[in-house]
Design an enzyme around this catalytic site. Structure first.
Site, mmCIF file in Angstrom:
data_model
loop_
_atom_site.group_PDB
_atom_site.id
_atom_site.type_symbol
_atom_site.label_atom_id
_atom_site.label_comp_id
_atom_site.label_asym_id
_atom_site.label_seq_id
_atom_site.Cartn_x
_atom_site.Cartn_y
_atom_site.Cartn_z
ATOM 1 N N GLU A 105 0.769 -1.541 6.709
ATOM 2 C CA GLU A 105 1.187 -0.664 6.530
ATOM 3 C C GLU A 105 0.600 0.233 8.398
ATOM 4 O O GLU A 105 -0.613 0.917 8.241
ATOM 5 C CB GLU A 105 -0.321 -0.189 6.020
ATOM 6 C CG GLU A 105 0.323 0.239 3.958
ATOM 7 C CD GLU A 105 -0.634 1.230 3.538
ATOM 8 O OE1 GLU A 105 -1.888 1.593 3.793
ATOM 9 O OE2 GLU A 105 -0.612 1.251 1.809
ATOM 10 N N GLU A 125 3.718 -1.980 -3.171
ATOM 11 C CA GLU A 125 2.411 -1.708 -3.979
ATOM 12 C C GLU A 125 2.446 -0.436 -4.343
ATOM 13 O O GLU A 125 3.200 0.584 -3.761
ATOM 14 C CB GLU A 125 0.845 -1.291 -2.512
ATOM 15 C CG GLU A 125 0.421 -2.363 -1.817
ATOM 16 C CD GLU A 125 -0.606 -2.019 -0.781
ATOM 17 O OE1 GLU A 125 -1.428 -0.682 -1.543
ATOM 18 O OE2 GLU A 125 -1.184 -2.805 -0.191
ATOM 19 N N HIS A 138 -11.280 1.740 -6.838
ATOM 20 C CA HIS A 138 -9.721 1.549 -7.470
ATOM 21 C C HIS A 138 -9.441 0.706 -8.569
ATOM 22 O O HIS A 138 -9.614 -0.381 -8.165
ATOM 23 C CB HIS A 138 -9.037 0.904 -5.868
ATOM 24 C CG HIS A 138 -8.018 1.059 -5.897
ATOM 25 N ND1 HIS A 138 -6.772 0.616 -6.555
ATOM 26 C CD2 HIS A 138 -7.126 1.744 -4.677
ATOM 27 C CE1 HIS A 138 -5.582 0.309 -6.167
ATOM 28 N NE2 HIS A 138 -5.753 1.759 -5.009
HETATM 29 C C1 GAL Z 1 -2.730 0.386 1.180
HETATM 30 C C2 GAL Z 1 -2.811 -0.626 0.920
HETATM 31 C C3 GAL Z 1 -4.040 -1.531 0.384
HETATM 32 C C4 GAL Z 1 -4.545 -0.628 -0.327
HETATM 33 C C5 GAL Z 1 -4.682 0.479 -1.519
HETATM 34 C C6 GAL Z 1 -5.571 1.013 -2.351
HETATM 35 O O1 GAL Z 1 -2.636 1.557 1.120
HETATM 36 O O2 GAL Z 1 -1.931 -0.423 1.390
HETATM 37 O O3 GAL Z 1 -4.676 -2.333 1.438
HETATM 38 O O4 GAL Z 1 -6.222 -0.491 0.575
HETATM 39 O O5 GAL Z 1 -4.265 1.129 0.146
HETATM 40 O O6 GAL Z 1 -4.395 2.019 -2.936
#
Ligand code: GAL
Length: 642
Positions: free
Chosen positions: A147, A324, A375
């Site tokens: 990111e 993700e 999370h």
């Molecule tokens: C994304 C990131 C992940 C994790 C995730 C949590 O932005 O790439 O590593 O932090 O968010 O929602």
């Protein structure tokens, strides 16, 4: 074009878990119907705990365990999390924020793209990984870093950045030898204004901490430079990986990150991927009204994910993933509710409907430690199934039975250009006005009419097959694009702010939009208070931004005072303001109807998307809806064969 297979995956951190449970984790991933597992992207401190002390055995083992279970591995380079020793070795590698504060160690992305010492460390670890795993039979794809730009990390006001910026400017305004032509820069930027002339490139600072706003030409150049630094850093990694591996390379982009040119990064990659957090984004990235945020607090905005799916399909040259996918509550948004039952499945299918090859859930198991304790994952911290696992398994079963996706061209195109976003950011002209906001409003209007949309880069030269092309807000417009739009058969809508600036932020003369074949001139512009829209005679309003236009083109719409609001000549239209939802729907809907496209009047929670062979309906609402002959239950996905 051939059809696409769809698959699922997850993000896994073997270094977070005892070795004894890896086999079981892998077996459960396979049993859940997952194909892909992404690993490694934050593991630098375990791969090289001290400078030059490489410890790859555990990663060899993890890849073997996952691969032998039948999973395909996406291996991430760990450069987003330089360990403490890297910082000790290069104390000035940290980025500096616009207030001049050095950013600290203790989370991630704590590096400045321009720091050559850090870049060398990154190249070193990427090279070691690529060499060791380039031919590993289980490593089927690579991800560079993690990111870019997340946590506001593209722009850095460090010494390293200033020096690199000066070099970038010398190359942009070339002179004798390597010295650059400082007079050319002074003229291009208009530095005679406020006596800002420079004698030498070495005098040029970064556009922060000025007494009042810096010269917009200076600010724009710094944004373009900063974007180029991201592209160069990514390209360095890609070149190293390609020396050792034939596997495809991606990077995971974010939602609404516009401070580097994703098309330029994407040009070096094999496919795009992005990280979709529909509930995480809702409060502070979407820009929706408080009512809309409340209504969709557990579903996410019905257009935001789709916009990025379409955008990243273009960035990935047609190939893209959600690498993700939010599986439950996240930890980082202002509020972090759980999704309604069925939403994880709906989001997954929506990605597939827009052409995703794979959707991977972040993360496999919720971590009981550190920043992301709150999370959710597919598993709870005690390894019991979390609610999303059953939805993932359901999708896995469904895709096993579903036909492959036949990609198809949408009837409508929307041009998106990151450089336009840089220019709007430098000079929004009114509070809260942004290029992203404008293009997203246009997109939402198109979606509410039941249209599928292709997002295209500003370099597009061939618009054949499209009935309607929207090109709003392109502050700098190349003559190539102007000509391609004029030559196309599609109805094209330009404006507001199209062609409003040259490459150095100067107002061009002849005045914008300066398109041959469209006799329209923007004579002056104004921004509007939120409580003072300008109404249009046929319905709806201009909000935020409006332009006064003149010329011999036909006046199609007028504002409340009789001034032209939309003018047309041939297939080219100029829209002289930022239309609200009602005006945008009405104007674009009429153009679509004239072009023979069927439009719908969809409720805010119902959206559809056509592939080459199927129509997908999505209902984000908790009530059912009937559209034509189709009944959509609450929170549902429906597939129709076209
Ligand atoms: C994304 C990131 C992940 C994790 C995730 C949590 O932005 O790439 O590593 O932090 O968010 O929602």
């Amino acid at each position: 074009m051939s059809t696409l297979k769809r698959s699922l995956g997850t993000c896994y951190y073997p270094e977070h878990w005892p070795r004894e449970i890896w086999e079981d984790d892998a077996a459960r991933m396979v049993a859940a119907g997952l194909t892909w597992v992404r690993i490694g992207e934050f593991a630098w401190s375990r791969l090289e705990p001290r400078a030059g002390d490489y410890q790859f055995e555990w990663l060899d083992d993890a890849i073997a365990v996952l691969g032998n279970a039948g999973l395909k591995v996406v291996l991430g380079t760990p450069t987003a999390t330089p360990p403490r020793w890297v910082l000790d070795k290069h104390p000035d590698m940290l980025a500096v924020d616009a207030q001049g504060n050095q950013r600290g160690f203790g989370s991630r992305r704590h590096y400045c793209f321009s720091h050559s010492g850090f870049r060398d460390e990154a190249a070193q670890i990427v090279g070691k990984l690529a060499k060791r795993y380039g031919n590993n039979p289980h490593v089927a794809a690579w991800q560079t870093d993690n990111e870019y730009s997340c946590h506001d990390t593209t722009l850095s006001y460090s010494d390293a950045s200033r020096e690199a910026f000066q070099g970038w400017l010398r190359a942009r305004y070339p002179g004798q030898g390597n010295n650059g032509d400082i007079d050319a820069l002074n003229t291009a930027w208009g530095n005679v204004f406020w006596a800002m002339d420079y004698d030498d490139f070495g005098q040029i600072g970064l556009p922060n901490l000025t007494v009042t706003e810096p010269n917009p030409a200076h600010a724009l150049a710094f944004r373009q430079f900063s974007s180029d630094q991201v592209v160069a850093f990514n390209r360095m990694q890609v070149d190293i990986i390609r020396d050792h591996s034939d596997m495809p390379i991606t990077h995971n982009y974010m939602g609404r990150t516009t401070d580097f040119d994703h098309f330029a990064v994407g040009a070096d990659l094999d496919f795009a991927s992005w990280d979709s957090y529909p509930l995480g984004f809702l409060e502070d990235r979407v820009g929706a009204s408080p009512e809309q945020q409340k209504k969709y607090a557990r579903q996410g905005d019905p257009d935001f994910q789709a916009f990025h799916h379409d955008l990243y399909r273009a960035v990935g040259h047609g190939r893209w993933w959600v690498i993700e996918q939010q599986p439950g509550p996240v930890n980082w948004a202002p509020y972090n509710p759980a999704p309604l039952p069925g939403m994880v499945r709906l989001w997954t299918w929506e990605a597939f409907a827009h052409g995703a090859e794979a959707v991977c859930y972040f993360r496999w198991r919720q971590a009981p430690f550190a920043q992301e304790q709150l999370h959710a994952g597919l598993l709870r911290p005690d390894s019991a199934d979390a609610p999303a696992l059953a939805e993932a398994r359901q999708v896995a079963d469904e895709i096993a039975d579903a036909p492959d996706v036949a990609p198809g061209q949408a009837p409508v195109a929307l041009i998106f250009d990151y450089r336009a976003d840089f220019a709007w950011t430098v000079q929004p002209h009114g509070e809260g006005l942004s290029y992203f906001g404008l293009t997203f409003d246009f997109y939402r209007a198109l979606r509410s009419l039941g249209l599928s949309v292709d997002i295209l880069p500003a370099e597009t030269t061939d618009f054949s097959g499209y009935k309607l092309v929207l090109a709003p807000g392109l502050m700098e417009m190349s003559s190539g694009l102007k000509n391609a739009l004029a030559a196309s058969d599609a109805a094209c809508v330009l404006g507001p702010r199209s062609g409003a600036r040259g490459p150095d932020m100067l107002i061009p003369v002849p005045l914008p939009p300066a398109i041959s074949g469209l006799d329209v001139t923007v004579s002056f512009v104004e921004s509007l208070r939120p409580d003072s829209p300008i109404s249009l005679q046929n319905g709806g309003n201009f909000i935020g931004y409006r332009e006064h236009i003149e010329g011999n083109a036909e006046v199609i719409e007028q504002d409340e005072n009789g001034a032209p609001a939309l003018m047309r000549e041939g297939n080219l239209h100029y829209l002289a303001g930022w239309p609200d939802h009602a005006a945008a729907r009405r104007i674009f809907g009429a153009l679509c109807t004239q072009a023979g496209l069927k439009i719908h009047d969809l409720p805010s929670g119902v959206r559809c998307r056509d592939t080459g062979s199927e129509r997908f309906w999505f209902n984000y609402d908790t009530t059912s809806h009937k559209i034509g002959g189709v009944t959509l239950p609450p929170i549902s996905v429906l597939r129709e064969t076209l």
